[in-house]
Design a protein around this motif. Structure first.
Motif, PDB file in Angstrom:
ATOM      1  N   VAL A   1       2.398  -0.152  13.498  1.00 17.54           N
ATOM      2  CA  VAL A   1       3.212   1.068  13.584  1.00 17.54           C
ATOM      3  C   VAL A   1       4.411   0.831  12.984  1.00 17.54           C
ATOM      4  O   VAL A   1       4.911   0.074  12.975  1.00 17.54           O
ATOM      5  CB  VAL A   1       3.259   1.161  15.232  1.00 17.54           C
ATOM      6  CG1 VAL A   1       4.263   2.343  15.407  1.00 17.54           C
ATOM      7  CG2 VAL A   1       2.152   1.266  15.907  1.00 17.54           C
ATOM      8  N   GLY A   2       4.596   2.031  12.148  1.00 17.73           N
ATOM      9  CA  GLY A   2       5.913   1.974  11.717  1.00 17.73           C
ATOM     10  C   GLY A   2       5.585   1.747  10.043  1.00 17.73           C
ATOM     11  O   GLY A   2       6.678   1.911   9.392  1.00 17.73           O
ATOM     12  N   CYS A   3       4.910   1.258   9.621  1.00 14.70           N
ATOM     13  CA  CYS A   3       4.460   1.091   8.245  1.00 14.70           C
ATOM     14  C   CYS A   3       3.754   1.935   7.297  1.00 14.70           C
ATOM     15  O   CYS A   3       3.870   1.900   6.376  1.00 14.70           O
ATOM     16  CB  CYS A   3       3.769  -0.292   8.365  1.00 14.70           C
ATOM     17  SG  CYS A   3       4.684  -1.768   8.563  1.00 14.70           S
ATOM     18  N   PHE A   4       3.077   3.088   8.072  1.00 13.16           N
ATOM     19  CA  PHE A   4       2.314   4.064   7.538  1.00 13.16           C
ATOM     20  C   PHE A   4       2.819   4.530   6.321  1.00 13.16           C
ATOM     21  O   PHE A   4       4.322   4.818   6.379  1.00 13.16           O
ATOM     22  CB  PHE A   4       2.048   5.144   8.505  1.00 13.16           C
ATOM     23  CG  PHE A   4       1.004   6.041   7.838  1.00 13.16           C
ATOM     24  CD1 PHE A   4      -0.323   5.727   7.867  1.00 13.16           C
ATOM     25  CD2 PHE A   4       1.445   7.254   7.236  1.00 13.16           C
ATOM     26  CE1 PHE A   4      -1.429   6.719   7.305  1.00 13.16           C
ATOM     27  CE2 PHE A   4       0.485   8.185   6.980  1.00 13.16           C
ATOM     28  CZ  PHE A   4      -0.844   7.777   6.885  1.00 13.16           C
ATOM     29  N   PRO A   5       2.743   4.813   5.096  1.00  9.21           N
ATOM     30  CA  PRO A   5       1.271   4.793   4.742  1.00  9.21           C
ATOM     31  C   PRO A   5       0.888   3.466   4.011  1.00  9.21           C
ATOM     32  O   PRO A   5      -0.386   3.113   3.482  1.00  9.21           O
ATOM     33  CB  PRO A   5       0.996   5.925   3.518  1.00  9.21           C
ATOM     34  CG  PRO A   5       2.563   5.750   2.871  1.00  9.21           C
ATOM     35  CD  PRO A   5       3.368   5.273   3.997  1.00  9.21           C
ATOM     36  N   LYS A   6       1.671   2.136   4.790  1.00 10.01           N
ATOM     37  CA  LYS A   6       1.005   0.988   4.229  1.00 10.01           C
ATOM     38  C   LYS A   6       0.250   0.303   5.199  1.00 10.01           C
ATOM     39  O   LYS A   6       0.115   0.662   6.325  1.00 10.01           O
ATOM     40  CB  LYS A   6       2.251   0.253   3.919  1.00 10.01           C
ATOM     41  CG  LYS A   6       2.969   0.475   2.666  1.00 10.01           C
ATOM     42  CD  LYS A   6       4.012  -0.341   2.444  1.00 10.01           C
ATOM     43  CE  LYS A   6       4.868   0.144   1.053  1.00 10.01           C
ATOM     44  NZ  LYS A   6       6.038  -0.460   0.747  1.00 10.01           N
ATOM     45  N   ALA A   7      -0.836  -0.587   4.769  1.00 10.09           N
ATOM     46  CA  ALA A   7      -1.427  -1.561   5.902  1.00 10.09           C
ATOM     47  C   ALA A   7      -1.664  -2.959   5.007  1.00 10.09           C
ATOM     48  O   ALA A   7      -1.372  -2.905   4.024  1.00 10.09           O
ATOM     49  CB  ALA A   7      -2.699  -0.849   5.953  1.00 10.09           C
ATOM     50  N   SER A   8      -1.846  -3.779   6.008  1.00  7.70           N
ATOM     51  CA  SER A   8      -2.021  -4.982   5.471  1.00  7.70           C
ATOM     52  C   SER A   8      -3.637  -5.515   5.413  1.00  7.70           C
ATOM     53  O   SER A   8      -4.263  -5.396   6.470  1.00  7.70           O
ATOM     54  CB  SER A   8      -1.507  -6.234   6.388  1.00  7.70           C
ATOM     55  OG  SER A   8      -0.234  -5.809   6.767  1.00  7.70           O
ATOM     56  N   TYR A   9      -4.006  -5.938   4.305  1.00  4.05           N
ATOM     57  CA  TYR A   9      -5.242  -6.372   4.092  1.00  4.05           C
ATOM     58  C   TYR A   9      -5.272  -7.820   3.934  1.00  4.05           C
ATOM     59  O   TYR A   9      -4.544  -8.646   3.331  1.00  4.05           O
ATOM     60  CB  TYR A   9      -5.918  -5.939   2.593  1.00  4.05           C
ATOM     61  CG  TYR A   9      -5.742  -4.322   2.896  1.00  4.05           C
ATOM     62  CD1 TYR A   9      -7.117  -3.739   3.080  1.00  4.05           C
ATOM     63  CD2 TYR A   9      -4.761  -3.485   2.937  1.00  4.05           C
ATOM     64  CE1 TYR A   9      -7.341  -2.532   3.096  1.00  4.05           C
ATOM     65  CE2 TYR A   9      -5.049  -2.166   2.932  1.00  4.05           C
ATOM     66  CZ  TYR A   9      -6.534  -1.712   3.195  1.00  4.05           C
ATOM     67  OH  TYR A   9      -6.620  -0.346   3.273  1.00  4.05           O
ATOM     68  N   ASP A  10      -6.366  -8.568   4.647  1.00  9.13           N
ATOM     69  CA  ASP A  10      -6.371  -9.940   4.909  1.00  9.13           C
ATOM     70  C   ASP A  10      -6.233 -10.647   3.419  1.00  9.13           C
ATOM     71  O   ASP A  10      -5.440 -11.469   3.194  1.00  9.13           O
ATOM     72  CB  ASP A  10      -7.624 -10.466   5.605  1.00  9.13           C
ATOM     73  CG  ASP A  10      -7.327 -10.432   7.014  1.00  9.13           C
ATOM     74  OD1 ASP A  10      -6.190  -9.677   7.437  1.00  9.13           O
ATOM     75  OD2 ASP A  10      -8.082 -10.858   7.734  1.00  9.13           O
ATOM     76  N   THR A  11      -7.078 -10.092   2.289  1.00 11.40           N
ATOM     77  CA  THR A  11      -6.976 -10.914   1.095  1.00 11.40           C
ATOM     78  C   THR A  11      -6.031 -10.379   0.258  1.00 11.40           C
ATOM     79  O   THR A  11      -5.743 -11.059  -0.546  1.00 11.40           O
ATOM     80  CB  THR A  11      -8.457 -10.961   0.749  1.00 11.40           C
ATOM     81  OG1 THR A  11      -9.215 -10.125   1.574  1.00 11.40           O
ATOM     82  CG2 THR A  11      -9.123 -12.237   0.529  1.00 11.40           C
ATOM     83  N   TYR A  12      -5.448  -9.183   0.437  1.00  9.21           N
ATOM     84  CA  TYR A  12      -4.749  -8.599  -0.487  1.00  9.21           C
ATOM     85  C   TYR A  12      -3.362  -8.448  -0.233  1.00  9.21           C
ATOM     86  O   TYR A  12      -2.444  -8.066  -1.144  1.00  9.21           O
ATOM     87  CB  TYR A  12      -5.263  -7.311  -1.193  1.00  9.21           C
ATOM     88  CG  TYR A  12      -6.773  -7.466  -1.431  1.00  9.21           C
ATOM     89  CD1 TYR A  12      -7.390  -7.905  -2.817  1.00  9.21           C
ATOM     90  CD2 TYR A  12      -7.906  -7.261  -0.391  1.00  9.21           C
ATOM     91  CE1 TYR A  12      -8.564  -7.991  -3.015  1.00  9.21           C
ATOM     92  CE2 TYR A  12      -9.154  -7.150  -0.614  1.00  9.21           C
ATOM     93  CZ  TYR A  12      -9.673  -7.442  -1.964  1.00  9.21           C
ATOM     94  OH  TYR A  12     -10.752  -7.507  -2.148  1.00  9.21           O
ATOM     95  N   GLY A  13      -2.974  -8.634   0.916  1.00 13.75           N
ATOM     96  CA  GLY A  13      -1.552  -8.407   1.487  1.00 13.75           C
ATOM     97  C   GLY A  13      -1.284  -6.737   1.610  1.00 13.75           C
ATOM     98  O   GLY A  13      -2.236  -6.321   1.770  1.00 13.75           O
ATOM     99  N   GLU A  14      -0.103  -6.689   1.557  1.00 14.82           N
ATOM    100  CA  GLU A  14       0.347  -5.266   1.961  1.00 14.82           C
ATOM    101  C   GLU A  14       0.053  -4.289   0.873  1.00 14.82           C
ATOM    102  O   GLU A  14       0.395  -4.531  -0.425  1.00 14.82           O
ATOM    103  CB  GLU A  14       1.768  -5.072   2.159  1.00 14.82           C
ATOM    104  CG  GLU A  14       2.296  -3.811   2.948  1.00 14.82           C
ATOM    105  CD  GLU A  14       3.815  -3.568   3.466  1.00 14.82           C
ATOM    106  OE1 GLU A  14       4.412  -3.875   2.634  1.00 14.82           O
ATOM    107  OE2 GLU A  14       3.923  -3.803   4.444  1.00 14.82           O
ATOM    108  N   ALA A  15      -0.531  -3.149   1.133  1.00 16.35           N
ATOM    109  CA  ALA A  15      -0.947  -2.200   0.287  1.00 16.35           C
ATOM    110  C   ALA A  15      -0.805  -0.802   0.764  1.00 16.35           C
ATOM    111  O   ALA A  15      -0.594  -0.458   1.656  1.00 16.35           O
ATOM    112  CB  ALA A  15      -2.507  -2.221  -0.144  1.00 16.35           C
TER     113      ALA A  15
END
Ligand SMILES: Cc1ncc(COP(=O)(O)O)c(C=O)c1O
Length: 399
Positions: free
Chosen positions: A29-43
């Motif tokens: 919550v609060g990061c949209f439109p970003k998300a964290s991907y396990d292998t790739y980090g924040e995108a």
């Protein structure tokens, strides 16, 4: 032997570029439109259906927490056991009012709303025939198929073709026209007033999927039928809560007789545990909130326009020229489409979903981009610049 058959099928899909990869991610919550991907980090995510980021809205979250504390996590049963909770009924009352219809029915997903409703309608209308847009979603196709009724497919948004197919049938035969108001994979919009007009002339029943339009278009986000002043003329409006409303579930809104007959026989409605009070209370709050989101809708439209013109100016093929929030960028090859998506994620931390067959026809593979009001201009500029680089590195010519 059994495992080998499955392994072979999986390998065939991989070799044809049809394998589906499901990337694990978390969306704090609060990061949209970003998300964290396990292998790739924040995108930065460019393909979310959480169009208004309602899933992270504080009032919606509070409503879900309060609902949970008051009524618990689960609904306790199917609708006719003990799951016909006031939380669920309040959502039905709110959504029927939202669409100006006299009744509504909620399902656990948009998929089951379409599948269950169309199957029930087909069965209820003896000797009926469906007229289905060529680009209709899998859930609409599934419902029609399960009804066992005859089906004619009209070319996408082609009113003349639809009319020629309607004309072939006797006026008294029961006809059901099924279409989407905004098509999920190319953002095109249906000519709703013209379809409604044909339905009147040829004595047809109309069923529209508004799942990608509600929350974003029409007065207070009531959808495209509302925008075209056709809400009363369309027999069934279907949509769902998993996109702009930010929760989950599907629904239909219509008049009492239609809703009652579907409530009586739609298996995906009857034989399943009803919506959790946590989701129902959050959804009720989201319906309240969404009406006042005009500023967010305005910003989203600005971003869509800005992004589309930047893409076109830089030579990308945008597959429709309408001003809707779903921007399809043509690639035309399943391997390339996935490669471009992977490169954007690996090298530049943009997540843009590749759309391959069978979701779209072969050789029309594309990237599907849905800018929201929370994407900034600089994010859009950066994405377009980096897309140019990735397309060039993969030897894809820009116009
Ligand atoms: C046009 C359309 N209808 C129905 C659905 C199914 O909705 P849900 O995800 O709530 O099952 C989708 C899903 O993406 C969709 O795009």
């Amino acid at each position: 032997m059994y495992r080998k058959v499955l392994r072979d099928n999986i390998n065939i899909k991989k070799n044809k570029g049809l394998y589906r990869y499901y990337f694990e991610n978390s969306r704090p919550v609060g990061c949209f439109p970003k998300a964290s991907y396990d292998t790739y980090g924040e995108a930065i995510v460019w393909c979310s259906n959480d169009y208004l980021n309602m899933s992270h809205n504080n009032k919606v979250i509070d409503a879900s927490i309060n609902g949970c504390k008051k009524y618990g996590v689960g609904s306790g049963g199917t609708r006719n056991i003990s799951g016909n909770t006031s939380s669920v009924m309040n959502v039905e009352r709110a959504i029927s009012k939202f669409h100006g219809k006299s009744d509504a029915l909620i399902f656990n997903s948009g998929y089951s709303a379409n599948s269950g409703s169309l199957c029930s309608l087909g069965k209820a209308f003896n000797d009926s025939i469906f007229f289905s847009d060529k680009d209709n979603h899998a859930s609409l196709i599934d419902g029609i198929r399960r009804s066992g009724r005859e089906k004619k497919i009209f070319n996408h948004n082609d009113i003349c073709h639809l009319e020629s197919l309607l004309k072939e049938q006797p006026l008294e035969r029961k006809k059901i026209i099924v279409f989407e108001s905004i098509y999920s994979m190319d953002g095109s919009t249906a000519p709703i007033p013209r379809i409604v007009d044909l339905a009147k002339r040829y004595n047809a029943f109309t069923y529209v999927d508004e799942i990608h339009a509600v929350g974003l278009y029409g007065k207070g986000g009531r959808g495209l039928c509302n925008m075209y002043n056709c809400e009363k003329d369309v027999d069934v409006i279907q949509a769902g809560f998993g996109k702009a409303f930010g929760t989950s579930g599907g629904y239909i809104a219509s008049d009492k007789e239609v809703i009652d007959s579907i409530r009586l026989c739609a298996e995906p409605f009857i034989f399943t545990t009803s919506t959790s009070p946590v989701i129902a209370e959050a959804t009720l709050e989201s319906i309240k909130q969404i009406e006042s989101f005009d500023e967010q809708r305005r910003k989203m439209k600005f971003n869509v326009r800005y992004m589309k013109s930047a893409l076109i100016k830089n030579g990308f093929t945008v597959m429709n020229d309408e001003e809707t929030h779903i921007i399809p960028v043509f690639v035309g090859d399943p391997f390339l489409c996935r490669q471009i998506s992977n490169d954007l994620l690996n090298n530049f931390k943009h997540y843009v979903q590749p759309i391959n067959f069978p979701t779209v026809p072969k050789w029309s593979e594309r990237l599907r981009i849905t800018p929201t009001y929370k994407h900034s201009r600089s994010m859009i500029d950066k994405l377009v610049l980096e897309m140019i680089q990735v397309f060039k590195n993969n030897n894809v010519k820009l116009n």
